[in-house]
Every structure is written in C-alpha cells, then in structure tokens.
Design an enzyme around this catalytic site. Sequence first.
Site, PDB file in Angstrom:
ATOM      1  N   GLN A 196      -4.571  -1.674   9.428  1.00 38.31           N
ATOM      2  CA  GLN A 196      -4.536  -2.975   8.770  1.00 38.31           C
ATOM      3  C   GLN A 196      -5.179  -4.030   9.668  1.00 38.31           C
ATOM      4  O   GLN A 196      -4.857  -4.137  10.851  1.00 38.31           O
ATOM      5  CB  GLN A 196      -3.074  -3.338   8.427  1.00 38.31           C
ATOM      6  N   LYS A 240       0.841  -1.205   0.000  1.00 41.35           N
ATOM      7  CA  LYS A 240       0.000   0.000   0.000  1.00 41.35           C
ATOM      8  C   LYS A 240       0.875   1.253   0.000  1.00 41.35           C
ATOM      9  O   LYS A 240       0.609   2.222  -0.718  1.00 41.35           O
ATOM     10  CB  LYS A 240      -0.948  -0.014   1.216  1.00 41.35           C
ATOM     11  N   ASP A 299     -11.102   2.655   3.969  1.00 37.66           N
ATOM     12  CA  ASP A 299     -11.483   1.251   3.768  1.00 37.66           C
ATOM     13  C   ASP A 299     -12.995   1.106   3.541  1.00 37.66           C
ATOM     14  O   ASP A 299     -13.459   0.042   3.129  1.00 37.66           O
ATOM     15  CB  ASP A 299     -11.126   0.426   5.008  1.00 37.66           C
TER      16      ASP A 299
HETATM   17  N1  GUN Z   1      -6.801  -6.799   5.803  1.00 35.56           N
HETATM   18  C1  GUN Z   1      -7.037  -7.497   4.667  1.00 35.56           C
HETATM   19  N2  GUN Z   1      -7.583  -6.701   3.719  1.00 35.56           N
HETATM   20  C2  GUN Z   1      -7.699  -5.479   4.282  1.00 35.56           C
HETATM   21  C3  GUN Z   1      -8.180  -4.229   3.785  1.00 35.56           C
HETATM   22  O1  GUN Z   1      -8.656  -4.086   2.642  1.00 35.56           O
HETATM   23  N3  GUN Z   1      -8.103  -3.188   4.665  1.00 35.56           N
HETATM   24  C4  GUN Z   1      -7.620  -3.317   5.936  1.00 35.56           C
HETATM   25  N4  GUN Z   1      -7.607  -2.236   6.715  1.00 35.56           N
HETATM   26  N5  GUN Z   1      -7.175  -4.458   6.412  1.00 35.56           N
HETATM   27  C5  GUN Z   1      -7.207  -5.534   5.581  1.00 35.56           C
END
Ligand code: GUN
Length: 285
Positions: free
Chosen positions: A97, A53, A120
């Site tokens: 995350q 990311k 998100d």
């Molecule tokens: N863990 C797995 N996929 C995601 C996501 O799209 N966002 C977040 N914050 N955590 C994740």
Amino acid sequence: MKAQLIDGKLISAEIKAEAAEEAAALKAQGIEPCLAVVLVGDNSASKVYVSNKQKACEAVGIKSVSHVLPGETTEEELLNLIDELNADKSVHGILVQMPVPKHIDDRKVIMAISPDKDVDCFHPVNVGYLHTGAKGFLPCTPAGIIELIKRSGHSIEGKNCVIIGRSNIVGKPVAMLLMQENGTVTICHSKTKDLAGICRGADIIVSATGKVDTVTADMVKEGAIIIDVGMNRNAEGKLCGDVDFENVKEVAGAITPVPGGVGPMTIAMLMKNCNTAARIQNGLM
Ligand code: GUN
C-alpha cells in the site's frame, strides 16, 4: 438533474461477481488465488483502503494474507519481505500500500515486486506492456474508469478525451487505455494553458487532480461524460471529488458521483488482477 448518474457501486459489484466466478473456476483446477497485502506504518487512510481490499478478497473468494509492519521498518526489511513473497509459490499477487514512509524509496519497492505478481501494474515492465498493448495486468483505477464508461452504455471510439492530471497511477495510464479504445486523448496538468477551453472541446473528461472545483459547469460541453477521480474534502469537511457536481450534472450527459463512482472500481479491478496473477503463475496466460 440532467446527467445520467454512473453508478460505481453497481458496476463494481458486477465486476466482483465476475471475479468470484473466475476465482471459483481457478479453485476447481486446484489453484487458490492469493493476494499478499503489505502495509507499513499507520496512515489512517491506508488502513481503511487495505481493510477494504481484504474484505473484497473475502467476498470474492480470493485468499488474502496481510503483513502489517511498524512505521520504523527499514527499507531493507521491507525489500526482504518482498523477496520472500516473490519466492512464495502460494502467493500470486503482492500489493504494497502506498504511500510508504518517507525513509523508504517507493521506486525501489515497486522495482522489487516480481512483475508476475504486480497486481497494481506499477512495475516498469508492466507499464511497458501496457504501453505496447500486450495482455496482462491492467492498472486498477484506470481500467476501472474504462469499465465505468463502457458498462454505462457509452463508447470511447472517436471521442475527444481530456484527462486532467499526469500521475503515474491515474493520468498517464488512463491516457493509454483511452487511446487503446480509439479515443483521441489530451493530457492536461497544472501548467496547461486554457484548461477551460480544452475541456469545452471534450466528449469525455477524466479529472484526477485532487483539487476541489477543478471542473466547473462552464468548462463542460453539453452532454459530455464526466469521470471524477478526486477524493477531497470541501470547505465544510465533506467528502467530494474534483468536479463541481451540483452544477456540472445539469450540463453533462453522464457523471460519476464521489463517493460511489470511481472509488469502488479500483478494488473490483484489483480482484480481476489477482486472478490474472494466479493464471500467469500457473502458465494459463
Ligand atoms: N495507494 C492509493 N491507491 C493505491 C493503489 O491503487 N495501490 C497501492 N498499492 N497503493 C495505493
């Protein structure tokens, strides 16, 4: 191979290029989009996701700041950090995350993030907006799925869409988006009776179960579009999706590979949401 291969790497690169243009346009107005990424503990998969990311932010021209906290971080400490990031005007998006360590309540974490910074699209306020069709953040993986289908030349309108899996992150929100695209949606799950029969009626199948061979060739109508959200390891330890790709690709009309299908789309859509966050907080939407 009969099916069209839907190339998530290519389509995600297109979307990141668009996000880069949007970010540059915001910067020209004196706004530097900025994402704060929070990682608690040392889950190795999460570390890779977070690093990807941040790399995407850099490539697109979005600033990112990272907060890496030890696994022993208390819930209170994490909620305090989120409060600080909520108040920080230079931070537009906040991403914690998931999963967070077990002693931290992930629902409290999601609720603590300001809905205006919730890139998100996990906060109930944004989930509500998603359900009512208002403009704003779109959930990254589900929105990426819609882009994969449309940008590979397919329409959703009037199609029978079968989703396998009812998670808050994929199954439920992708159902909403497919419905907004005028698809006719069925959500299946572990207690569904006759999954194979329901799938055989599908023009579009989205599988998000995390189980190898959830979708096999006998379940697929000739020409159907198959979207594989799974990220699994098969018996030989090889990365694979939920779909029996080798056999399904001979029946389907179009199919996403794993890796290189849905995966890269999640991050591309996150970049769009970071720009959206910067626009929201500057009264531009
Ligand atoms: N863990 C797995 N996929 C995601 C996501 O799209 N966002 C977040 N914050 N955590 C994740």
